[in-house]
Write a protein that holds these residues in place. Sequence first.
Motif, PDB file in Angstrom:
ATOM      1  N   ARG A  67      -8.095   3.902  -2.362  1.00  0.00           N
ATOM      2  CA  ARG A  67      -7.318   2.733  -1.930  1.00  0.00           C
ATOM      3  C   ARG A  67      -7.866   2.177  -0.624  1.00  0.00           C
ATOM      4  NH1 ARG A  67      -3.479   1.081   1.450  1.00  0.00           N
ATOM      5  NH2 ARG A  67      -1.775  -0.193   0.688  1.00  0.00           N
ATOM      6  N   ASP A  68      -8.174   3.079   0.313  1.00  0.00           N
ATOM      7  CA  ASP A  68      -8.726   2.659   1.593  1.00  0.00           C
ATOM      8  C   ASP A  68     -10.063   1.936   1.408  1.00  0.00           C
ATOM      9  OD1 ASP A  68      -8.927   2.730   4.596  1.00  0.00           O
ATOM     10  OD2 ASP A  68     -10.673   3.974   4.101  1.00  0.00           O
ATOM     11  N   LEU A  69     -10.919   2.500   0.570  1.00  0.00           N
ATOM     12  CA  LEU A  69     -12.224   1.876   0.325  1.00  0.00           C
ATOM     13  C   LEU A  69     -12.068   0.480  -0.276  1.00  0.00           C
ATOM     14  CD1 LEU A  69     -14.222   4.915  -1.125  1.00  0.00           C
ATOM     15  CD2 LEU A  69     -14.566   3.818   1.103  1.00  0.00           C
ATOM     16  N   LEU A  70     -11.174   0.346  -1.249  1.00  0.00           N
ATOM     17  CA  LEU A  70     -11.006  -0.927  -1.939  1.00  0.00           C
ATOM     18  C   LEU A  70     -10.211  -1.949  -1.130  1.00  0.00           C
ATOM     19  CD1 LEU A  70     -10.254   0.388  -5.540  1.00  0.00           C
ATOM     20  CD2 LEU A  70     -12.372  -0.683  -4.744  1.00  0.00           C
ATOM     21  N   TYR A  71      -9.074  -1.548  -0.621  1.00  0.00           N
ATOM     22  CA  TYR A  71      -8.162  -2.498   0.001  1.00  0.00           C
ATOM     23  C   TYR A  71      -8.429  -2.721   1.488  1.00  0.00           C
ATOM     24  CZ  TYR A  71      -5.292  -1.934  -4.231  1.00  0.00           C
ATOM     25  OH  TYR A  71      -4.824  -1.896  -5.519  1.00  0.00           O
ATOM     26  N   ASP A  72      -8.773  -1.670   2.210  1.00  0.00           N
ATOM     27  CA  ASP A  72      -8.937  -1.798   3.656  1.00  0.00           C
ATOM     28  C   ASP A  72     -10.388  -2.063   4.073  1.00  0.00           C
ATOM     29  OD1 ASP A  72      -6.216  -1.295   3.808  1.00  0.00           O
ATOM     30  OD2 ASP A  72      -6.484   0.842   4.195  1.00  0.00           O
ATOM     31  N   GLN A  73     -11.343  -1.405   3.404  1.00  0.00           N
ATOM     32  CA  GLN A  73     -12.739  -1.558   3.784  1.00  0.00           C
ATOM     33  C   GLN A  73     -13.464  -2.624   2.968  1.00  0.00           C
ATOM     34  OE1 GLN A  73     -14.931   2.091   4.412  1.00  0.00           O
ATOM     35  NE2 GLN A  73     -13.040   3.226   4.783  1.00  0.00           N
ATOM     36  N   GLY A  74     -12.841  -3.146   1.919  1.00  0.00           N
ATOM     37  CA  GLY A  74     -13.406  -4.257   1.163  1.00  0.00           C
ATOM     38  C   GLY A  74     -14.506  -3.901   0.176  1.00  0.00           C
ATOM     39  N   PHE A  75     -14.600  -2.650  -0.242  1.00  0.00           N
ATOM     40  CA  PHE A  75     -15.598  -2.264  -1.230  1.00  0.00           C
ATOM     41  C   PHE A  75     -15.235  -2.842  -2.598  1.00  0.00           C
ATOM     42  CE2 PHE A  75     -16.684   0.823   1.925  1.00  0.00           C
ATOM     43  CZ  PHE A  75     -17.969   1.270   1.638  1.00  0.00           C
TER      44      PHE A  75
END
Length: 149
Positions: free
Chosen positions: A64-72
Amino acid sequence: MEKSLPPIPVKRYFTIGEVGDLCGVKPHVLRYWEQEFTQLRPMKRRGNRRYYQHHEVLMIRRIRDLLYDQGFTISGARNKMQEILQSERNHKPAFPNLLEGVEVTEGSDSDFLSLEAGDAKAPLDGLDDRWQMIERELFEIRNLLLHPS
């Protein structure tokens, strides 16, 4: 600023609804991520019900962090997760050596932690709820390592 995620309760299995609440995503997103991220394999029981373990909840939070927060992108997050997990495998000692070099003395729990085995509500000298939960989890992990079933 985004609302922080709730602490993960100390329990063995979580339903897809519970994981959705703990990770801030809907169940259909979790089912989709299960197809996209091969590392994510919840246990399936009767009726194809999914049951997630603690490490899978942590993995979902990382995704979730990679997709939503870091924009991956999905592809980028998939590659990053493979890198992260490979790095963790390379740096993690094997399970039998987990307590090697660590001196564990019986009866020292009161010095280390003010919780007794069955006393999950013991006061911890002003620590907030999150730290108390972390301490309880560590205590339970220590007991599992010292006294495997």
